[in-house]
Design a protein around this motif. Sequence first.
Motif, PDB file in Angstrom:
ATOM      1  N   LEU A  38       0.840  -1.207   0.000  1.00  0.00           N
ATOM      2  CA  LEU A  38       0.000   0.000   0.000  1.00  0.00           C
ATOM      3  C   LEU A  38       0.869   1.249   0.000  1.00  0.00           C
ATOM      4  CD1 LEU A  38      -2.707   1.531   0.330  1.00  0.00           C
ATOM      5  CD2 LEU A  38      -2.383   1.326   2.794  1.00  0.00           C
ATOM      6  N   ASN A  39       1.840   1.307   0.896  1.00  0.00           N
ATOM      7  CA  ASN A  39       2.702   2.486   0.974  1.00  0.00           C
ATOM      8  C   ASN A  39       3.422   2.750  -0.341  1.00  0.00           C
ATOM      9  OD1 ASN A  39       1.937   2.712   3.653  1.00  0.00           O
ATOM     10  ND2 ASN A  39       3.805   1.791   4.467  1.00  0.00           N
ATOM     11  N   ARG A  45       4.054   6.986   3.364  1.00  0.00           N
ATOM     12  CA  ARG A  45       4.169   6.027   4.466  1.00  0.00           C
ATOM     13  C   ARG A  45       2.920   6.107   5.334  1.00  0.00           C
ATOM     14  NH1 ARG A  45       6.158   4.908   9.512  1.00  0.00           N
ATOM     15  NH2 ARG A  45       7.697   3.237   9.690  1.00  0.00           N
ATOM     16  N   LEU A  46       1.890   5.377   4.926  1.00  0.00           N
ATOM     17  CA  LEU A  46       0.594   5.430   5.608  1.00  0.00           C
ATOM     18  C   LEU A  46       0.416   4.280   6.593  1.00  0.00           C
ATOM     19  CD1 LEU A  46      -2.279   6.516   6.005  1.00  0.00           C
ATOM     20  CD2 LEU A  46      -2.956   5.270   3.940  1.00  0.00           C
ATOM     21  N   SER A  47       0.506   3.059   6.110  1.00  0.00           N
ATOM     22  CA  SER A  47       0.337   1.889   6.970  1.00  0.00           C
ATOM     23  C   SER A  47       1.645   1.578   7.691  1.00  0.00           C
ATOM     24  CB  SER A  47      -0.075   0.671   6.133  1.00  0.00           C
ATOM     25  OG  SER A  47      -1.468   0.543   6.080  1.00  0.00           O
ATOM     26  N   ILE A  48       1.542   1.286   8.985  1.00  0.00           N
ATOM     27  CA  ILE A  48       2.746   0.937   9.727  1.00  0.00           C
ATOM     28  C   ILE A  48       3.213  -0.450   9.304  1.00  0.00           C
ATOM     29  CG2 ILE A  48       2.079   2.401  11.640  1.00  0.00           C
ATOM     30  CD1 ILE A  48       1.403  -0.111  13.239  1.00  0.00           C
ATOM     31  N   GLN A  54       0.116  -9.738  11.737  1.00  0.00           N
ATOM     32  CA  GLN A  54      -1.009  -9.049  12.378  1.00  0.00           C
ATOM     33  C   GLN A  54      -0.630  -7.656  12.880  1.00  0.00           C
ATOM     34  OE1 GLN A  54      -2.915 -11.719  15.241  1.00  0.00           O
ATOM     35  NE2 GLN A  54      -2.204 -13.469  14.037  1.00  0.00           N
ATOM     36  N   THR A  55       0.262  -6.983  12.141  1.00  0.00           N
ATOM     37  CA  THR A  55       0.602  -5.607  12.506  1.00  0.00           C
ATOM     38  C   THR A  55      -0.569  -4.675  12.236  1.00  0.00           C
ATOM     39  OG1 THR A  55       2.966  -5.955  12.091  1.00  0.00           O
ATOM     40  CG2 THR A  55       2.179  -3.691  12.039  1.00  0.00           C
ATOM     41  N   THR A  56      -1.236  -4.852  11.078  1.00  0.00           N
ATOM     42  CA  THR A  56      -2.373  -4.006  10.719  1.00  0.00           C
ATOM     43  C   THR A  56      -3.601  -4.417  11.524  1.00  0.00           C
ATOM     44  OG1 THR A  56      -1.527  -3.692   8.478  1.00  0.00           O
ATOM     45  CG2 THR A  56      -3.857  -3.219   8.837  1.00  0.00           C
TER      46      THR A  56
END
Length: 312
Positions: A38-39, A45-48, A54-56
Amino acid sequence: MNDELETGADAAALPREDFRCGLVALAGRPNVGKSTLLNALIGFRLSIVSPRPQTTRHRILGIATSEAGQILYVDTPGLHRGAKRAMNRSLNRAARAAIGEVDLAVQVIEAGRWTDEDEALYAALDEQKVPRLLAINKVDLAKDKAALLPFVAELSATHAFEAVHYVSALKRKGLEQLERDILARLPVQPPVFGEDEVTDRSERFLAAEMVREQLMLRLDQELPYATTVEIEQFSDRPDGVAEIHAVIWVERDGQKAIVIGQGGAQLKAIGTSARRIMEKTFERKVFLKLWVKVREGWVDDETALKRFGYTD
């Protein structure tokens, strides 16, 4: 970046007669690289990102606008089996709900691997009748790239993907063709967001995620999964500094001690790294204050989950 996004106000007409716009789910089992993809696709740099599965934990919208169209990417929590805790069940429900809302799904897998969880996700997409592409990620890590051809041939013989793409989200390889293929399958319609917007999430939400990212990166074993972050204050001071107060919630006193660290060293390191990322993202100085508090069993507490933003 604006905290509140205006949508649809200036989108009454098509920017060009063949302009396309639609929702696209990036779906996959945990840790296949959806957030990194995604990023890379939106150039922000939106999603960590962390090496842990299971980070998101949230449904995150990333917006990519070009002359040809506007793609609204939905990064979903990874579907996983054995969801014994309330939060994990909530994440699975959120992922399944997001799948049902999109115009197209991109199922992301690791190069050379197709697991039971991949199969379960494919079945969920098939049940929803969602058109789908296959993105084989991490091809840069495949030792024998020639071996991918029979792997894909066997997979394609039993699964109905409209197209297969070989990509490396980390190296940003194969993304232009993937984006063109996605756009070609979206409906002709006006954009929903302004051309400079990259997400519908607020800076407040992003700040919490940036702190949580450091928890995922710095804490050992299962402890990161017992933590969440709540922003208690986010305000811009007259001197232009963003003042942010955040609480790191844990389940037990012993976990609190670990997060704080000896002499507060761990908490200081978490705060320093998170603040630097915030300043780069928010494009202004940040004053960040962190606290660690205990709420026993919050991961299985439906009231706490709603308070912390884990809603279906």
